[in-house]
Scaffold this motif. Structure first.
Motif, short mmCIF file in Angstrom:
data_model
loop_
_atom_site.label_atom_id
_atom_site.label_comp_id
_atom_site.label_asym_id
_atom_site.label_seq_id
_atom_site.Cartn_x
_atom_site.Cartn_y
_atom_site.Cartn_z
N SER A 40 0.83 -1.21 0.00
CA SER A 40 0.00 0.00 0.00
C SER A 40 0.86 1.25 0.00
CB SER A 40 -0.92 -0.01 1.22
OG SER A 40 -1.69 1.17 1.29
N GLU A 41 1.91 1.22 0.84
CA GLU A 41 2.82 2.36 0.88
C GLU A 41 3.55 2.54 -0.44
OE1 GLU A 41 3.82 2.05 5.68
OE2 GLU A 41 5.35 1.62 4.17
N LEU A 42 3.95 1.40 -1.03
CA LEU A 42 4.62 1.47 -2.33
C LEU A 42 3.69 2.04 -3.39
CD1 LEU A 42 7.14 0.85 -3.99
CD2 LEU A 42 6.27 -1.47 -4.35
N ARG A 53 4.20 5.26 -5.59
CA ARG A 53 4.09 5.27 -7.05
C ARG A 53 3.12 6.38 -7.50
NH1 ARG A 53 3.52 -1.26 -8.10
NH2 ARG A 53 5.74 -1.79 -7.75
N GLN A 54 2.02 6.47 -6.75
CA GLN A 54 1.07 7.53 -7.10
C GLN A 54 1.68 8.92 -6.92
OE1 GLN A 54 -2.37 6.76 -4.67
NE2 GLN A 54 -2.98 4.92 -5.82
N GLN A 55 2.43 9.06 -5.83
CA GLN A 55 3.10 10.34 -5.61
C GLN A 55 4.11 10.61 -6.72
OE1 GLN A 55 4.81 10.08 -1.72
NE2 GLN A 55 2.84 10.22 -0.64
N LEU A 56 4.86 9.56 -7.10
CA LEU A 56 5.82 9.72 -8.18
C LEU A 56 5.13 10.08 -9.49
CD1 LEU A 56 8.75 9.54 -9.11
CD2 LEU A 56 8.42 7.09 -9.49
N ALA A 57 3.99 9.40 -9.72
CA ALA A 57 3.24 9.72 -10.95
C ALA A 57 2.75 11.17 -10.93
CB ALA A 57 2.07 8.75 -11.10
N THR A 58 2.30 11.58 -9.73
CA THR A 58 1.83 12.97 -9.60
C THR A 58 2.98 13.95 -9.85
OG1 THR A 58 0.16 12.29 -8.02
CG2 THR A 58 0.73 14.62 -8.04
N GLN A 59 4.12 13.63 -9.27
CA GLN A 59 5.28 14.50 -9.45
C GLN A 59 5.70 14.56 -10.92
OE1 GLN A 59 8.13 12.87 -6.76
NE2 GLN A 59 7.14 13.73 -4.93
N GLU A 101 16.88 -10.45 1.30
CA GLU A 101 16.94 -9.28 2.17
C GLU A 101 17.91 -8.24 1.61
OE1 GLU A 101 16.09 -11.74 6.32
OE2 GLU A 101 18.02 -10.72 5.98
N GLU A 102 19.05 -8.72 1.09
CA GLU A 102 19.99 -7.79 0.48
C GLU A 102 19.39 -7.13 -0.76
OE1 GLU A 102 22.31 -10.62 2.93
OE2 GLU A 102 20.61 -10.70 1.58
N MET A 103 18.62 -7.91 -1.52
CA MET A 103 17.98 -7.34 -2.72
C MET A 103 16.97 -6.26 -2.32
SD MET A 103 17.23 -10.51 -5.29
CE MET A 103 18.56 -11.31 -6.16
N ILE A 104 16.15 -6.58 -1.30
CA ILE A 104 15.15 -5.60 -0.85
C ILE A 104 15.83 -4.33 -0.35
CG2 ILE A 104 13.39 -5.17 0.90
CD1 ILE A 104 12.63 -8.11 0.69
N ALA A 105 16.94 -4.49 0.38
CA ALA A 105 17.66 -3.32 0.87
C ALA A 105 18.19 -2.49 -0.29
CB ALA A 105 18.82 -3.76 1.77
N GLU A 106 18.70 -3.19 -1.33
CA GLU A 106 19.20 -2.47 -2.49
C GLU A 106 18.08 -1.73 -3.21
OE1 GLU A 106 22.25 -2.05 -3.26
OE2 GLU A 106 22.03 -1.07 -5.19
N LEU A 107 16.93 -2.39 -3.35
CA LEU A 107 15.78 -1.73 -3.98
C LEU A 107 15.33 -0.53 -3.15
CD1 LEU A 107 13.71 -4.84 -5.10
CD2 LEU A 107 14.90 -3.24 -6.59
N SER A 108 15.30 -0.70 -1.81
CA SER A 108 14.90 0.41 -0.95
C SER A 108 15.86 1.58 -1.11
CB SER A 108 14.86 -0.06 0.51
OG SER A 108 13.92 -1.09 0.68
N LYS A 109 17.14 1.29 -1.20
CA LYS A 109 18.14 2.35 -1.37
C LYS A 109 17.93 3.08 -2.70
CE LYS A 109 23.15 3.09 -1.43
NZ LYS A 109 23.17 3.76 -2.73
#
Length: 370
Positions: free
Chosen positions: A125-127, A131-137, A334-342
């Motif tokens: 939901s947060e993602l 995404r919606q915020q990014l689309a708005t921007q 977990e390392e992949m998720i951290a990289e994506l979050s970064k």
């Protein structure tokens, strides 16, 4: 003459008396003998009857003794049966307690899974909001393109950065596909026919070939299969190209649904352990010392019992296919998720900087216009 005859008559009379007396005594003697004979026969009969009675009593006592022995033996058998029954009741109580503990564990895991699902849903939901915020921007930036010509260069640079970051994301997501492709290529190169799951990278070994029925000791054919498959599979996973991405090398044992769950759990665990033991015992022949240490840290063997049964086209259990050992891997998620979050954070920061610069330009243009 008369005297002589008289004397003779007296003598004959005396003789007749003695003869009569003798006959009488003989008769009495004979009668006594008969009475004695009858008495002896009666005594013999009584004696024989007593002997028969004593023999009958002795036989009866023997039969009573045998009956008593049989009763004693049956009592012992009943006591033994009672002990076995008590032991089985105790075992049943232990199994019931074990099942209760297992159910509690499953309930805890289900609760944790539910919490994890809720967290994932919340993150999704947060993602989606992000995404919606990014689309708005992006929409706002697009609408400002005509009015903010001076910020076009900054926007182009931001797009280039996004593209670079997208390539990094694609690279991370593509690691598993590349690894599975590398496994397929290496098995083809070695001319070994193995079916590798295109989604998970798992290979399935037929337990009917690997082990005898109900056993967990590798057969000769099983060792032959492992000697062909394991060197190729582990060499690719632990190669310099992929070792840093691999978090775990997993060996899972499965059974069909015949038998009870706990027995199948022990059997599947022992079979997975047998494969893992064979791998660690022979890995020195195809892995370096460093790879062996890494394998020991990443290798796990699990018994799955009769869970995750293989079904045929009609939805029925395929018992032979269900009896299997799966060898697979898990990437460092977990390392992949951290990289994506970064990457997402860097993107947000870059977007914020771009927005700030755009707002500054807009304000400057507004002031200039005023």
């Amino acid at each position: 003459m008369k005297k002589v005859n008289r004397k003779r008559m007296n003598d004959e009379a005396g003789f007749n008396v003695w003869r009569s007396y003798s006959d009488m005594m003989s008769g009495l003697l004979l009668l006594f003998v008969l009475i004695m004979a009858v008495g002896l026969m009666e005594a013999q009969k009584n004696y024989d009857d007593k002997l028969k009675e004593q023999a009958s009593r002795a036989q009866t006592q023997t039969e009573l003794a045998q009956t008593q022995d049989e009763l004693t033996q049956r009592e012992k058998e009943l006591q033994s049966a009672q002990q076995q029954l008590n032991q089985r009741e105790s075992e049943l109580e232990e199994k019931t307690a074990s099942l209760s503990s297992l159910q509690t564990t499953l309930d805890d895991q289900a609760s944790q899974l539910k919490k994890s699902q809720q967290q994932v849903s919340q993150q999704e939901s947060e993602l989606e909001k992000s995404r919606q915020q990014l689309a708005t921007q992006e929409s706002e930036l697009q609408s400002r393109d005509d009015a903010l010509a001076q910020s076009q260069k900054q926007l182009d640079e931001a797009n280039a950065l996004m593209k670079s970051q997208q390539e990094k994301i694609d690279q991370i997501v593509g690691v598993k596909a590349d690894l599975i492709a590398a496994l397929n290529d290496e098995f083809k190169k070695q001319q070994i026919v193995v079916n590798i799951d295109s989604q998970t990278g798992a290979i399935v070994l037929d337990a009917n070939v690997m082990f005898d029925w109900g056993e967990s000791t590798l057969t000769g054919d099983g060792e032959k299969v492992l000697s062909q498959v394991l060197p190729v599979y582990c060499s690719v996973l632990l190669s310099d190209q992929y070792a840093d991405y691999v978090a775990e090398v997993i060996i899972d044992g499965y059974t069909d649904s015949s038998g009870d769950y706990l027995t199948n759990l022990a059997l599947s665990q022992n079979r997975a352990y047998a494969v893992a033991s064979y791998l660690l015992s022979n890995s020195g022949s195809f892995l370096t010392d460093a790879q062996n240490k890494e394998l020991a840290q990443k290798l796990t063997a699990n018994g799955r019992s009769q869970s995750n049964l293989v079904l045929d086209q009609n939805g029925n259990e395929d018992a032979r296919a269900s009896r299997r050992v799966e060898i697979k891997f898990r990437l460092k998620d977990e390392e992949m998720i951290a990289e994506l979050s970064k990457i997402i954070v860097d993107t947000k920061n870059q977007t914020a900087q771009t927005d700030a610069a755009a707002q500054t330009d807009t304000a400057a243009q507004t002031d200039a216009a005023g």
